[in-house]
Design an enzyme around this catalytic site. Sequence first.
Site, PDB file in Angstrom:
ATOM      1  N   ARG A  75       0.852  -1.200   0.000  1.00 11.71           N
ATOM      2  CA  ARG A  75       0.000   0.000   0.000  1.00 11.71           C
ATOM      3  C   ARG A  75       0.881   1.241   0.000  1.00 11.71           C
ATOM      4  O   ARG A  75       0.611   2.216  -0.683  1.00 11.71           O
ATOM      5  CB  ARG A  75      -0.968   0.013   1.188  1.00 11.71           C
ATOM      6  CG  ARG A  75      -1.689   1.357   1.334  1.00 11.71           C
ATOM      7  CD  ARG A  75      -2.952   1.334   2.197  1.00 11.71           C
ATOM      8  NE  ARG A  75      -2.876   0.494   3.356  1.00 11.71           N
ATOM      9  CZ  ARG A  75      -2.130   0.729   4.454  1.00 11.71           C
ATOM     10  NH1 ARG A  75      -1.402   1.835   4.529  1.00 11.71           N
ATOM     11  NH2 ARG A  75      -2.109  -0.112   5.447  1.00 11.71           N
ATOM     12  N   TYR A 131     -16.783  16.670 -15.497  1.00 12.07           N
ATOM     13  CA  TYR A 131     -17.103  15.255 -15.415  1.00 12.07           C
ATOM     14  C   TYR A 131     -18.188  15.066 -14.356  1.00 12.07           C
ATOM     15  O   TYR A 131     -18.088  15.607 -13.242  1.00 12.07           O
ATOM     16  CB  TYR A 131     -15.833  14.490 -15.037  1.00 12.07           C
ATOM     17  CG  TYR A 131     -16.057  13.017 -14.866  1.00 12.07           C
ATOM     18  CD1 TYR A 131     -16.394  12.217 -15.945  1.00 12.07           C
ATOM     19  CD2 TYR A 131     -15.950  12.426 -13.619  1.00 12.07           C
ATOM     20  CE1 TYR A 131     -16.612  10.862 -15.791  1.00 12.07           C
ATOM     21  CE2 TYR A 131     -16.165  11.064 -13.451  1.00 12.07           C
ATOM     22  CZ  TYR A 131     -16.496  10.293 -14.540  1.00 12.07           C
ATOM     23  OH  TYR A 131     -16.713   8.945 -14.370  1.00 12.07           O
ATOM     24  N   ASP A 203      -7.952  19.031 -14.273  1.00 10.12           N
ATOM     25  CA  ASP A 203      -8.239  17.670 -14.726  1.00 10.12           C
ATOM     26  C   ASP A 203      -7.826  17.611 -16.196  1.00 10.12           C
ATOM     27  O   ASP A 203      -8.463  18.211 -17.063  1.00 10.12           O
ATOM     28  CB  ASP A 203      -9.739  17.369 -14.534  1.00 10.12           C
ATOM     29  CG  ASP A 203     -10.098  15.929 -14.903  1.00 10.12           C
ATOM     30  OD1 ASP A 203      -9.397  15.335 -15.748  1.00 10.12           O
ATOM     31  OD2 ASP A 203     -11.098  15.419 -14.367  1.00 10.12           O
ATOM     32  N   LYS A 228      -8.708   6.495 -19.184  1.00  4.60           N
ATOM     33  CA  LYS A 228      -9.045   7.023 -20.497  1.00  4.60           C
ATOM     34  C   LYS A 228      -7.825   6.955 -21.436  1.00  4.60           C
ATOM     35  O   LYS A 228      -7.364   5.882 -21.724  1.00  4.60           O
ATOM     36  CB  LYS A 228      -9.609   8.441 -20.348  1.00  4.60           C
ATOM     37  CG  LYS A 228     -10.624   8.586 -19.190  1.00  4.60           C
ATOM     38  CD  LYS A 228     -11.887   7.766 -19.377  1.00  4.60           C
ATOM     39  CE  LYS A 228     -12.757   7.662 -18.120  1.00  4.60           C
ATOM     40  NZ  LYS A 228     -13.107   8.919 -17.488  1.00  4.60           N
TER      41      LYS A 228
HETATM   42  C1  PLP Z   1     -13.535   9.342 -16.189  1.00  6.78           C
HETATM   43  C2  PLP Z   1     -13.173  10.675 -15.695  1.00  6.78           C
HETATM   44  C3  PLP Z   1     -12.917  10.897 -14.333  1.00  6.78           C
HETATM   45  C4  PLP Z   1     -13.058   9.810 -13.288  1.00  6.78           C
HETATM   46  O1  PLP Z   1     -12.137   8.783 -13.460  1.00  6.78           O
HETATM   47  P1  PLP Z   1     -12.408   7.234 -13.104  1.00  6.78           P
HETATM   48  O2  PLP Z   1     -11.155   6.566 -13.525  1.00  6.78           O
HETATM   49  O3  PLP Z   1     -13.626   6.807 -13.870  1.00  6.78           O
HETATM   50  O4  PLP Z   1     -12.654   7.159 -11.636  1.00  6.78           O
HETATM   51  C5  PLP Z   1     -12.545  12.168 -13.963  1.00  6.78           C
HETATM   52  N1  PLP Z   1     -12.448  13.180 -14.851  1.00  6.78           N
HETATM   53  C6  PLP Z   1     -12.706  13.003 -16.158  1.00  6.78           C
HETATM   54  C7  PLP Z   1     -12.585  14.148 -17.096  1.00  6.78           C
HETATM   55  C8  PLP Z   1     -13.087  11.757 -16.625  1.00  6.78           C
HETATM   56  O5  PLP Z   1     -13.354  11.587 -17.924  1.00  6.78           O
END
Ligand code: PLP
Length: 408
Positions: A75, A131, A203, A228
Site C-alpha cells: 500500500r 465530469y 483535470d 481514459k
Molecule cells: C472518467 C473521468 C474521471 C473519473 O475517473 P475514473 O477513472 O472513472 O474514476 C474524472 N475526470 C474526467 C474528465 C473523466 O473523464
Amino acid sequence: MSEQRDNGIAGVDAGTDSAGGDPAGRHPGGFETLAIHAGQEPDAATGAVVPPIYQVSTYKQDGVGGLRGGYEYSRSANPTRTALEENLAALEGGPRGGRGLAFASGMAAEDCLLRTLLTPGDHVVIPDDAYGGTFRLFARVAERWGVQWSVADSSDPEAVRAAVRERTKAVWVETPSNPLLGITDIAAVAEVAHAAGARLVVDNTFASPYLQQPLALGADVVVHSMTKYMGGHSDVVGGALVARDPALADELAFHQNAMGAVCGPFDSWLVLRGLKTLAVRMDRHCANAARVAQLLQAHPKVSTVFYPGLPEHPGHEIAAKQMRAFGGMVSFRVAEGEEAAVRVCDRARLFTLGESLGGVESLIEHPGRMTHASAAGSALEVPADLVRLSVGIESVDDLLADLTQALG
Ligand SMILES: *Cc1c(COP(=O)(O)O)cnc(C)c1O
C-alpha cells in the site's frame, strides 16, 4: 507556450529533478522517449526490459527496518507502481519537476486530493462543465463533510475571480471539458487562483500530457483518469495526481497511503504499457476527430458541433496556444431533439454505445441519460439533444460512414 513549440513539448529536459524524468540523464528527454523509458530501467536482476508486475504485498527486511529500496508494504509503495509514478512525473512534471501518485481510479485520486487540500468550511470553485462524477463528489460527498463549493464558467477568468471567497482553497478546472469541450485558459486562471491564495487543479484527462501540460502553465496539481487516454485500451481503471510543490506532494503521498486507494501492480503495469504508445495514439485520435468534426459540421441533422479544433469554437485560440493538438473528443447537438439524439446513439454500429472514452475503439453516448445523468437539475446539466463521441483510431472512412448512416 513557447516551450512546447520550441522543442516539441515542455518536459524535454526532464531529469533535473529526482522525482521525474531520468535523474541519471541516460535518456534524451523527448516526450515519446520519456513515455517509453522514464522510471523503467531494465530490471537489475534479469535485464527484463519491461518492469515486472510485482504482485506482492510485503517485502523481506534485512534486519528490522532494513528495507530494500524503501519497500516494506505494497500500500505504501510497490515497484511496479513506482515505475508508473516516476513515468507520470516525467510526462506531466517536465523540467520543473513534480511528483506522480497513482490511484485505483480517477475518483480515488480526486478524493485524495480534496481531502488533502480542504478542511470543513473551506471552499472550492468548480467549473460549470465537468465530469459528472467530479460534480457528484463535491455535491453529494464533500458537502456532507462541510466543504463549500460554487460553480463558475471557467472559460471566463473574470467569472472565476468573482466566485472566489475568503476560504477558497482550490479552483478546479477541466480543459477541454466534459462533455461540451469548453476551453479554459490555464495560465489566466492560475493567476486568478494564486491571487486568491488558492491552488489551481486541472483535470487533464481529455488532453493527456502529450497534448497539454498544465503544471508548465501554472497549475499546482494535475488530475487524471488513467482509465481514459493514458491506459488507452479500455482495459483498466486508474487515476493519477501530479503535484508540483514538493510539500504538497508529500502531503498527498501521506494521504494516499493513509487512505489506501492505490493503483494495484497489474493495473500500474497496464497503464505503463498504454503510456508507451500515448503519443502515436493521440496523433491519430486528433486526426480522426478533426475529420469527424468536419463531417458533422456539414451535416443538416446536426445543429452544433463542439470541437476546439474548429476555428468557430470560442476557445479555439486558447486551445491552439496551450495544446499541441485538439484531442479526440467531439460532441454535437442533434437538430431534431432528444429522441433523435438517442436514436443516433442506438443506430451507430462501429461507434460502440457506452460510457468512458479515450480507448482505441470509438464510443458514442448520450450524456444527459448516461455519463451526466447525475448533473440533472444542476448548473452542470447538459443539453438533452447532445451526443458525445470518443473518436478512436480505426480507419477514418469507416468512422465517417458509420456516423453518416447513424444520422440517417
Ligand atoms: C472518467 C473521468 C474521471 C473519473 O475517473 P475514473 O477513472 O472513472 O474514476 C474524472 N475526470 C474526467 C474528465 C473523466 O473523464
